[in-house]
Structure formats: structure tokens, C-alpha cells
Design a protein around this motif. Structure first.
Motif, PDB file in Angstrom:
ATOM      1  N   ARG A 232      40.591  38.362  48.139  1.00 60.00           N
ATOM      2  CA  ARG A 232      40.751  38.952  46.808  1.00 60.00           C
ATOM      3  C   ARG A 232      39.505  39.771  46.468  1.00 60.00           C
ATOM      4  O   ARG A 232      38.403  39.406  46.841  1.00 60.00           O
ATOM      5  CB  ARG A 232      40.927  37.865  45.734  1.00 60.00           C
ATOM      6  CG  ARG A 232      42.194  37.038  45.892  1.00 60.00           C
ATOM      7  CD  ARG A 232      42.226  35.923  44.862  1.00 60.00           C
ATOM      8  NE  ARG A 232      43.362  35.039  45.042  1.00 60.00           N
ATOM      9  CZ  ARG A 232      44.551  35.232  44.491  1.00 60.00           C
ATOM     10  NH1 ARG A 232      44.748  36.272  43.711  1.00 60.00           N
ATOM     11  NH2 ARG A 232      45.532  34.386  44.683  1.00 60.00           N
ATOM     12  N   ASP A 233      39.728  40.838  45.725  1.00 57.67           N
ATOM     13  CA  ASP A 233      38.605  41.561  45.133  1.00 57.67           C
ATOM     14  C   ASP A 233      38.096  40.751  43.954  1.00 57.67           C
ATOM     15  O   ASP A 233      38.886  40.311  43.109  1.00 57.67           O
ATOM     16  CB  ASP A 233      39.051  42.944  44.639  1.00 57.67           C
ATOM     17  CG  ASP A 233      39.293  43.901  45.787  1.00 57.67           C
ATOM     18  OD1 ASP A 233      38.515  43.870  46.749  1.00 57.67           O
ATOM     19  OD2 ASP A 233      40.265  44.676  45.719  1.00 57.67           O
ATOM     20  N   ASP A 234      36.793  40.584  43.861  1.00 55.45           N
ATOM     21  CA  ASP A 234      36.268  39.787  42.760  1.00 55.45           C
ATOM     22  C   ASP A 234      34.772  40.043  42.588  1.00 55.45           C
ATOM     23  O   ASP A 234      33.967  39.594  43.395  1.00 55.45           O
ATOM     24  CB  ASP A 234      36.520  38.303  43.007  1.00 55.45           C
ATOM     25  CG  ASP A 234      36.137  37.431  41.815  1.00 55.45           C
ATOM     26  OD1 ASP A 234      35.843  37.993  40.742  1.00 55.45           O
ATOM     27  OD2 ASP A 234      36.140  36.204  41.960  1.00 55.45           O
ATOM     28  N   MET A 235      34.407  40.769  41.546  1.00 52.97           N
ATOM     29  CA  MET A 235      33.014  40.949  41.165  1.00 52.97           C
ATOM     30  C   MET A 235      32.733  40.090  39.936  1.00 52.97           C
ATOM     31  O   MET A 235      33.558  39.996  39.028  1.00 52.97           O
ATOM     32  CB  MET A 235      32.718  42.407  40.845  1.00 52.97           C
ATOM     33  CG  MET A 235      32.726  43.333  42.043  1.00 52.97           C
ATOM     34  SD  MET A 235      31.426  42.977  43.267  1.00 52.97           S
ATOM     35  CE  MET A 235      29.926  43.233  42.302  1.00 52.97           C
TER      36      MET A 235
ATOM     37  N   ALA B 206      27.208  42.001  29.200  1.00 54.73           N
ATOM     38  CA  ALA B 206      27.556  42.833  30.356  1.00 54.73           C
ATOM     39  C   ALA B 206      29.034  42.639  30.657  1.00 54.73           C
ATOM     40  O   ALA B 206      29.527  41.502  30.668  1.00 54.73           O
ATOM     41  CB  ALA B 206      26.724  42.462  31.571  1.00 54.73           C
ATOM     42  N   ILE B 207      29.751  43.751  30.911  1.00 61.07           N
ATOM     43  CA  ILE B 207      31.194  43.702  31.142  1.00 61.07           C
ATOM     44  C   ILE B 207      31.522  44.511  32.387  1.00 61.07           C
ATOM     45  O   ILE B 207      31.155  45.692  32.494  1.00 61.07           O
ATOM     46  CB  ILE B 207      31.969  44.273  29.940  1.00 61.07           C
ATOM     47  CG1 ILE B 207      31.553  43.567  28.640  1.00 61.07           C
ATOM     48  CG2 ILE B 207      33.480  44.134  30.160  1.00 61.07           C
ATOM     49  CD1 ILE B 207      32.018  44.267  27.383  1.00 61.07           C
ATOM     50  N   PHE B 208      32.217  43.893  33.331  1.00 61.83           N
ATOM     51  CA  PHE B 208      32.625  44.589  34.546  1.00 61.83           C
ATOM     52  C   PHE B 208      33.635  45.676  34.202  1.00 61.83           C
ATOM     53  O   PHE B 208      34.588  45.456  33.450  1.00 61.83           O
ATOM     54  CB  PHE B 208      33.247  43.593  35.530  1.00 61.83           C
ATOM     55  CG  PHE B 208      33.841  44.240  36.751  1.00 61.83           C
ATOM     56  CD1 PHE B 208      33.043  44.949  37.640  1.00 61.83           C
ATOM     57  CD2 PHE B 208      35.188  44.149  37.005  1.00 61.83           C
ATOM     58  CE1 PHE B 208      33.580  45.553  38.762  1.00 61.83           C
ATOM     59  CE2 PHE B 208      35.746  44.743  38.125  1.00 61.83           C
ATOM     60  CZ  PHE B 208      34.941  45.446  39.004  1.00 61.83           C
TER      61      PHE B 208
ATOM     62  N   ASP C 290      39.848  38.136  39.551  1.00 58.48           N
ATOM     63  CA  ASP C 290      39.476  36.984  38.733  1.00 58.48           C
ATOM     64  C   ASP C 290      38.701  37.479  37.517  1.00 58.48           C
ATOM     65  O   ASP C 290      37.532  37.858  37.621  1.00 58.48           O
ATOM     66  CB  ASP C 290      38.632  36.001  39.546  1.00 58.48           C
ATOM     67  CG  ASP C 290      38.331  34.714  38.783  1.00 58.48           C
ATOM     68  OD1 ASP C 290      38.660  34.630  37.590  1.00 58.48           O
ATOM     69  OD2 ASP C 290      37.764  33.793  39.392  1.00 58.48           O
ATOM     70  N   ALA C 291      39.358  37.471  36.370  1.00 54.40           N
ATOM     71  CA  ALA C 291      38.741  37.997  35.154  1.00 54.40           C
ATOM     72  C   ALA C 291      37.811  36.997  34.482  1.00 54.40           C
ATOM     73  O   ALA C 291      37.104  37.350  33.533  1.00 54.40           O
ATOM     74  CB  ALA C 291      39.821  38.435  34.161  1.00 54.40           C
ATOM     75  N   THR C 292      37.771  35.748  34.957  1.00 57.92           N
ATOM     76  CA  THR C 292      36.971  34.727  34.273  1.00 57.92           C
ATOM     77  C   THR C 292      35.479  35.001  34.355  1.00 57.92           C
ATOM     78  O   THR C 292      34.710  34.481  33.549  1.00 57.92           O
ATOM     79  CB  THR C 292      37.245  33.325  34.849  1.00 57.92           C
ATOM     80  OG1 THR C 292      36.833  33.283  36.225  1.00 57.92           O
ATOM     81  CG2 THR C 292      38.725  32.969  34.748  1.00 57.92           C
TER      82      THR C 292
END
Length: 327
Positions: free
Chosen positions: A203-206, A305-307, A313-315
Motif C-alpha cells: 500500500r502507498d502510505d506516507m 502538518a497535513i499530507f 492510510d489516512a490515520t
């Protein structure tokens, strides 16, 4: 962390590269070769069970194994009986059934494996009745609450031991949030890989976290100075950004920095920070300095800070570093 215990039986950046650190491995023991069923026993409100299921889904997004049922009952079957149970247990019952105590502890997970580091046969998970904080984490320093304890204990139920070499919910340190870091995901993926093929779905997840790993401790983000004149600088100290994907690099990950007025939530941009490319399972920690716009009205503000982008995973796409007063 020191009061979470477990028993295991048997500032703008220019375009360019930033130095990032690779993930370390967990110590883990045991494996799951099937869906792992656990049962939560409740005699009144099921709110805590809903929270428990939500925390379990964070592990399941990495590799789906945990399944939690629920039973309305005033008693909980305890001891080694082949049932994996969850609930709240008094000091007397904990001591009688397992020879353990709540002194200095908020959660216990007692696991039984088929041989040394074999298949998990049973995991009994209990929470200290003194734990009452069910408030989601929004500011630092975090207060240790049920979500963090549950996520940590569920990590033991998916075979993971404690990890203090980097940022992790599995730390023995109290400085932790209720999200998974790349060390958590490294451990669970490597553990799952011992028995599962193919590996868990990439999964993509930053993620961004208001905490960094220090020598022997975890350090929360701070803001300096706490009171800032319009047109002056504020520095965010000790925060981390991670690529939590096990496979995919992330191209041009960008984070937006904003001031959020505490009472209204109105946002004012401070700037952005970004990378050209972030490799899988790597992290960056450091400090950034930004100038507070002269147009900002005097008030109390959250620094956030907001991606900017889409990931799996938005958490962990948002971090609140603290508050400042603008004068």
C-alpha cells in the motif's frame, strides 16, 4: 513502555534528496496460519469494543488476520483454555488466574504458542480497570489512553515483541500515539512472511508524526518560541516523516504546514515541505522553521502538518505539533 507489560508463553525545502534512515527489524516470535479469532467480553457499554475493533483494523490493513467477536457477559473465561479472550480484569482475578498484577501496568497480553515460537494457540488480553481515557490523541504530549494500549497489546497478539530502536507503537516508552509507524509494519510483514505467500498487499502510505526517536527515549515535538510576533519565525522541533509502504517509493511527497485558529479552526498557510522521492520503509526526523505571516490576527493557533495527496492510510496524514500564541 514502562507501564505496559506483556507475557509471552512458550522552513521550505528545495527540490533534492534528504537523508533518510532505514527501518530496523522487530523481534517477533510465533506465527498465525489462519484467521485469528478473539472474543471481547462486555457486560454494559460496547463502546470500548468498537474502539478495540478499530485499533485491530490498523494491524489488519497491513496483513488481515485479527477477527474480534463480542459476548455480553458479566464473567470472563480466564486461564489456558483454548479461548482467546479480551476484557477488563480486576487485580484479584488477574493475580488468581495468571499470577500477574496491575501494579505499574495498564495492559497484559498472555499468549500460548505451539512449541517455542510456533503457531499462536491462545492470546488472553486484559486491560486495567483504572484506564478510563478514551479520548483520541490530538495534541502533544499525548496522554496514554485506551486506544494506544489496545493497539500495543494487539501488536503482541500478531506476534510482535517490544521495539525501542525506533518509532513504534510497540515501544516500552510512554511517548506513543495510536497509529502504526514503519517499524510496526516492518515487524508484522516480516512475521507474516514466515507463513504467508504472497506477502501482504503493498500500500502507498506516507505518515507524519509529532515525535522522534532519541537516544534511549522518544521525544515529543515542541514549538519555539511559544509566543510569536507576526512576521517572526517559529521552529517545529523533533518531528518525523515516514514512508510506511513496504514496497513502493513515494514520488514528490508534500506536506502543508498551517496555523489553525483554536476557537474557529480557520487555517492560514505557513508553507510546505517535500521530497523528490521517499524510498520504502524509510524515515526522516528533524526541525523546520517558518515565518508567521504578518496578516495573521493575534490569537491562539495550532501548528499542523497535513499530507497533500492520496495514500492507503489516512490515520497518519495529519500531525498537530502543539499551539502557539501569535501577538
Amino acid at each position: 513502555m514502562t507501564n505496559r507489560k506483556r507475557v509471552l508463553a512458550a522552513v521550505l525545502f528545495g527540490i533534492g534528496s534528504l537523508a533518510v534512515s532505514t527501518a530496523s527489524a522487530y523481534v517477533y516470535c510465533g506465527f498465525h496460519d489462519r484467521r485469528y479469532q478473539m472474543r471481547a467480553y462486555h457486560f454494559n457499554s460496547v463502546f470500548w469494543v468498537d474502539q478495540l475493533v478499530a485499533e485491530a483494523e490498523k494491524w489488519n490493513r497491513v496483513h488481515p488476520v485479527l477477527s474480534i467477536d463480542r459476548t455480553l457477559s458479566r464473567t470472563i473465561p480466564v486461564g489456558k483454555d483454548g479461548q482467546s479472550v479480551m476484557g477488563w480484569l480486576s487485580e484479584a482475578d488477574l493475580n488468581r488466574a495468571y499470577g500477574l498484577s496491575w501494579v505499574g501496568s495498564v495492559g497484559w497480553t498472555i499468549t500460548t504458542t505451539d512449541g517455542r515460537c510456533g503457531r499462536f494457540l491462545e492470546s488472553d488480553m486484559f486491560f486495567n480497570p483504572a484506564v478510563t481515557l478514551f479520548t483520541p490523541q490530538t495534541t502533544v504530549p499525548y496522554s496514554l489512553g485506551f486506544q494506544e494500549i489496545a493497539l500495543h497489546e494487539l501488536g503482541h497478539a500478531v506476534t510482535l515483541d517490544h521495539e525501542d530502536g525506533g518509532l513504534s507503537v510497540m515501544t516500552t516508552n510512554n511517548a506513543v500515539s495510536d497509529v502504526l509507524h514503519h517499524n510496526d509494519k516492518v515487524g508484522w510483514i516480516r512475521s507474516a512472511a514466515q507463513k504467508f505467500n504472497p506477502l501482504p498487499t503493498p500500500r502507498d502510505d506516507m505518515g507524519v508524526f509529532p515525535i522522534r526517536n532519541g537516544a534511549g527515549s522518544k521525544i515529543y515535538s515542541t514549538l519555539s518560541p511559544a509566543t510569536v510576533a507576526r512576521g517572526a519565525d517559529v521552529t517545529i522541533q523533533n518531528f518525523s516523516v515516514e514512508n510506511l509502504s513496504s514496497v513502493f517509493p513515494f514520488e514528490n511527497p508534500t506536506y502543508r504546514l498551517v496555523l489553525e485558529e483554536v476557537s474557529s479552526g480557520a487555517a492560514t498557510d505557513l508553507g510546505t515541505f517535500f521530497w523528490g522521492r521517499f524510498e520504502p520503509f524509510t524515515g526522516w526526523s528533524g526541525n523546520l522553521t517558518y515565518t508567521v505571516p504578518s496578516s495573521v490576527a493575534p490569537s491562539q493557533y495550532r501548528v499542523v502538518a497535513i499530507f497533500q495527496g492520496q495514500d492507503g492510510d489516512a490515520t497518519n496524514d495529519r500531525a498537530v505539533f502543539g499551539t502557539i500564541r501569535v501577538r
